[in-house]
Enzyme design. Structure first.
Site, PDB file in Angstrom:
ATOM      1  N   ILE A   1       0.828  -1.202   0.184  1.00  0.00           N
ATOM      2  CA  ILE A   1      -0.020  -0.122   0.016  1.00  0.00           C
ATOM      3  C   ILE A   1       0.978   1.322  -0.152  1.00  0.00           C
ATOM      4  O   ILE A   1       1.993   1.368   0.488  1.00  0.00           O
ATOM      5  CB  ILE A   1      -0.877  -0.042   1.291  1.00  0.00           C
ATOM      6  CG1 ILE A   1      -1.812  -1.256   1.337  1.00  0.00           C
ATOM      7  CG2 ILE A   1      -1.829   1.354   1.316  1.00  0.00           C
ATOM      8  CD1 ILE A   1      -2.832  -1.203   2.578  1.00  0.00           C
ATOM      9  N   CYS A   2       0.473   2.249  -0.763  1.00  0.00           N
ATOM     10  CA  CYS A   2       1.077   3.351  -0.563  1.00  0.00           C
ATOM     11  C   CYS A   2      -0.215   4.475  -0.939  1.00  0.00           C
ATOM     12  O   CYS A   2      -1.211   4.347  -0.623  1.00  0.00           O
ATOM     13  CB  CYS A   2       2.088   3.874  -1.821  1.00  0.00           C
ATOM     14  SG  CYS A   2       1.561   4.056  -3.428  1.00  0.00           S
ATOM     15  N   ARG A   3       0.074   5.840  -1.038  1.00  0.00           N
ATOM     16  CA  ARG A   3      -0.810   6.799  -1.172  1.00  0.00           C
ATOM     17  C   ARG A   3      -1.806   6.627  -2.264  1.00  0.00           C
ATOM     18  O   ARG A   3      -3.101   6.576  -2.213  1.00  0.00           O
ATOM     19  CB  ARG A   3      -0.402   8.293  -1.082  1.00  0.00           C
ATOM     20  CG  ARG A   3      -1.310   9.309  -1.292  1.00  0.00           C
ATOM     21  CD  ARG A   3      -0.654  10.735  -1.418  1.00  0.00           C
ATOM     22  NE  ARG A   3      -0.239  11.056  -2.809  1.00  0.00           N
ATOM     23  CZ  ARG A   3      -1.045  11.447  -3.730  1.00  0.00           C
ATOM     24  NH1 ARG A   3      -2.371  11.772  -3.482  1.00  0.00           N
ATOM     25  NH2 ARG A   3      -0.669  11.555  -4.982  1.00  0.00           N
TER      26      ARG A   3
ATOM     27  N   MET B   1      -3.913   4.561  -0.782  1.00  0.00           N
ATOM     28  CA  MET B   1      -4.971   4.947   0.370  1.00  0.00           C
ATOM     29  C   MET B   1      -5.861   5.988   0.013  1.00  0.00           C
ATOM     30  O   MET B   1      -6.804   6.137   0.968  1.00  0.00           O
ATOM     31  CB  MET B   1      -4.104   5.705   1.640  1.00  0.00           C
ATOM     32  CG  MET B   1      -3.113   4.636   2.329  1.00  0.00           C
ATOM     33  SD  MET B   1      -3.950   3.574   3.262  1.00  0.00           S
ATOM     34  CE  MET B   1      -4.689   4.295   4.639  1.00  0.00           C
TER      35      MET B   1
END
Length: 103
Positions: free
Chosen positions: A65-67, A94
């Protein structure tokens, strides 16, 4: 074209609710993580992935996961190249996560 499977945020949340055995790795920077993380996610900054994955079991399932999903896709591809067989990327990062956050 990437060899990495994408998983939707809803599918990640469903896996969490089903108590599936998998590890979420959040590759965002410290200041991004301070705004909230997916519960039980491990925070390993993208720049730290090369050294930190040495301690991770290769037979585990991982969701990265990242932004927005771009950095986590890079991390997932890096892990796949290093012999991690079950690595997925959370589509949209996210920005698309609707579930609970921990601070």
């Amino acid at each position: 074209m990437s060899q990495i499977k994408e998983i939707t945020p809803q599918q990640v949340e469903d896996k969490m609710n089903n108590n599936d055995d998998f590890t979420i790795i959040d590759v965002r920077e410290d200041e991004e993580v301070s705004q909230g993380m997916v519960p039980n996610a491990k925070h390993i900054r993208l720049g730290d992935i090369p050294e930190k994955i040495e301690s991770l079991p290769k037979d585990q399932e991982y969701v990265m996961i990242c932004r927005s999903g771009r950095r986590s896709m890079n991390a997932a591809e890096f892990m796949k190249e290093r012999g991690f067989g079950n690595v997925q990327n959370m589509e949209g990062g996210m920005l698309k996560w609707q579930g609970e956050l921990v601070f």
